[in-house]
Scaffold this active site. Structure first.
Site, PDB file in Angstrom:
ATOM      1  N   ALA A  60     -11.658  13.703  -5.048  1.00 35.69           N
ATOM      2  CA  ALA A  60     -10.835  14.018  -6.220  1.00 35.69           C
ATOM      3  C   ALA A  60      -9.342  13.898  -5.980  1.00 35.69           C
ATOM      4  CB  ALA A  60     -11.161  15.436  -6.708  1.00 35.69           C
ATOM      5  N   SER A  69      -7.474  11.314  -5.100  1.00 33.41           N
ATOM      6  CA  SER A  69      -6.803  10.040  -5.361  1.00 33.41           C
ATOM      7  C   SER A  69      -7.639   9.202  -6.317  1.00 33.41           C
ATOM      8  CB  SER A  69      -6.556   9.261  -4.067  1.00 33.41           C
ATOM      9  OG  SER A  69      -7.792   8.868  -3.482  1.00 33.41           O
ATOM     10  N   GLY A  70      -7.019   8.155  -6.837  1.00 36.68           N
ATOM     11  CA  GLY A  70      -7.727   7.146  -7.600  1.00 36.68           C
ATOM     12  C   GLY A  70      -8.507   7.667  -8.788  1.00 36.68           C
ATOM     13  N   LEU A  71      -9.696   7.140  -8.948  1.00 38.49           N
ATOM     14  CA  LEU A  71     -10.557   7.493 -10.077  1.00 38.49           C
ATOM     15  C   LEU A  71     -10.865   8.984 -10.092  1.00 38.49           C
ATOM     16  CD1 LEU A  71     -12.407   6.602 -12.455  1.00 38.49           C
ATOM     17  CD2 LEU A  71     -14.200   6.207 -10.737  1.00 38.49           C
ATOM     18  N   GLY A  72     -11.167   9.553  -8.923  1.00 38.06           N
ATOM     19  CA  GLY A  72     -11.521  10.966  -8.867  1.00 38.06           C
ATOM     20  C   GLY A  72     -10.410  11.861  -9.357  1.00 38.06           C
ATOM     21  N   SER A  92     -21.467   0.589  -8.110  1.00 37.64           N
ATOM     22  CA  SER A  92     -20.702  -0.645  -8.229  1.00 37.64           C
ATOM     23  C   SER A  92     -21.623  -1.754  -8.688  1.00 37.64           C
ATOM     24  CB  SER A  92     -20.077  -1.019  -6.881  1.00 37.64           C
ATOM     25  OG  SER A  92     -19.497  -2.308  -6.929  1.00 37.64           O
ATOM     26  N   TYR A 152     -20.545  -2.566   2.148  1.00 36.66           N
ATOM     27  CA  TYR A 152     -20.234  -1.858   0.904  1.00 36.66           C
ATOM     28  C   TYR A 152     -21.316  -2.138  -0.139  1.00 36.66           C
ATOM     29  CZ  TYR A 152     -17.847  -0.767  -3.479  1.00 36.66           C
ATOM     30  OH  TYR A 152     -17.532  -0.272  -4.729  1.00 36.66           O
TER      31      TYR A 152
END
Length: 268
Positions: free
Chosen positions: A9, A11-14, A139, A162
């Site tokens: 949570a 950074s980024g999307l979180g 993804s 990945y």
């Protein structure tokens, strides 16, 4: 009002999703790997007038993942939404194979083994709080693993690692949905958006094609609206139902995946 645990949570999307959840009145359990960044995030979320609690754990350590699940179950028994968002990308171009604290290939460990272990730790609470939901951030990049080399020791590629981890997460989602049928716990997986503007994407040397706001729409819909309750065992691209890699629906493959997963989860 729900109590939502979101991993990754800080950074980024979180981070974007955490703020949207708080602003809509949800209680947010914000997970991060770094204590300082996690505490700073909680202070910002609280300043929005919401309820937020920080939880620190390194998801590259199965012991810390299980401890995280135990702490959440004990301290926040009202949890009814789990968002498995934390992940790592392809890695920097030319980087080699990395391993977790338990000696497992790092992308498999963080993107797949950690969500599985955390979900298993929290399933009793989620069952008790039904209707509840699990949202797995996957993804569109999916590649079947080699079960003879599940830990990817031969001919390693960060991109393939990945994609293998995200294939495994999708297949696990579909198998778990069948296991949870009738329990009131729904579980879905989504591709939030393509190459969002995140540190993970930029590290891979990729020019972003979308924003974290674009990606947040599907996560929030599955976590907070009827979309995530009336559906289970589904794959979404954003908010739209779609189809994952054909191999993720193979029930024989699920058996191989479960056996390989359990073997690694027992090795710490």
């Amino acid at each position: 009002m729900s109590t939502v645990l979101i991993t990754g949570a800080t950074s980024g999307l979180g981070r974007y999703v955490a703020f949207e959840l708080v602003r809509s009145g949800q209680v947010v359990l914000a997970h991060g790997r770094d204590r300082g960044r996690t505490e700073a995030l909680v202070a910002e979320l609280t300043a929005e007038g919401g309820q937020a609690h920080g939880l620190v754990a390194d998801l590259a350590s199965l012991a810390q993942v299980r401890d995280l699940g135990a702490r959440v179950a004990a301290d926040h028994p009202g949890i009814d939404v789990l968002i498995n968002n934390a992940g790592i990308g392809f890695g920097a171009p030319g980087s080699g194979r990395e391993v977790s604290a338990d000696g497992h290939e790092l992308r498999l460990a963080v993107n797949y083994l950690a969500p599985v272990a955390l979900t298993r730790a929290l399933l009793p609470v989620l069952r008790a709080n039904a209707p509840s939901r699990i949202v797995n951030v996957g993804s569109a990049g999916q590649q079947p693993p080699d079960f003879d080399d599940f830990d990817f020791k031969a001919d390693y590629s960060g991109v393939d690692a990945y994609r293998r981890s995200k294939f495994a997460l999708a297949a696990h989602t579909f198998a778990l949905a069948e296991e949870l049928a009738g329990s009131g716990v729904s579980v879905n997986v989504l591709h939030p958006a393509t190459f969002m503007d995140t540190a993970m994407v930029r590290e891979g040397g990729i020019s972003p094609l979308s924003t974290v706001a674009d990606g947040a729409a599907g996560v929030l819909a599955l976590a907070t609206t009827d979309l995530g309750l009336v559906n289970s065992g589904r794959y979404f691209e954003g908010t739209k139902p779609s189809r994952a890699h054909a191999g993720t629906y193979d029930r024989e493959g699920w058996k191989h995946l479960e056996a390989a997963t359990n073997r690694l989860l027992r090795t710490e």
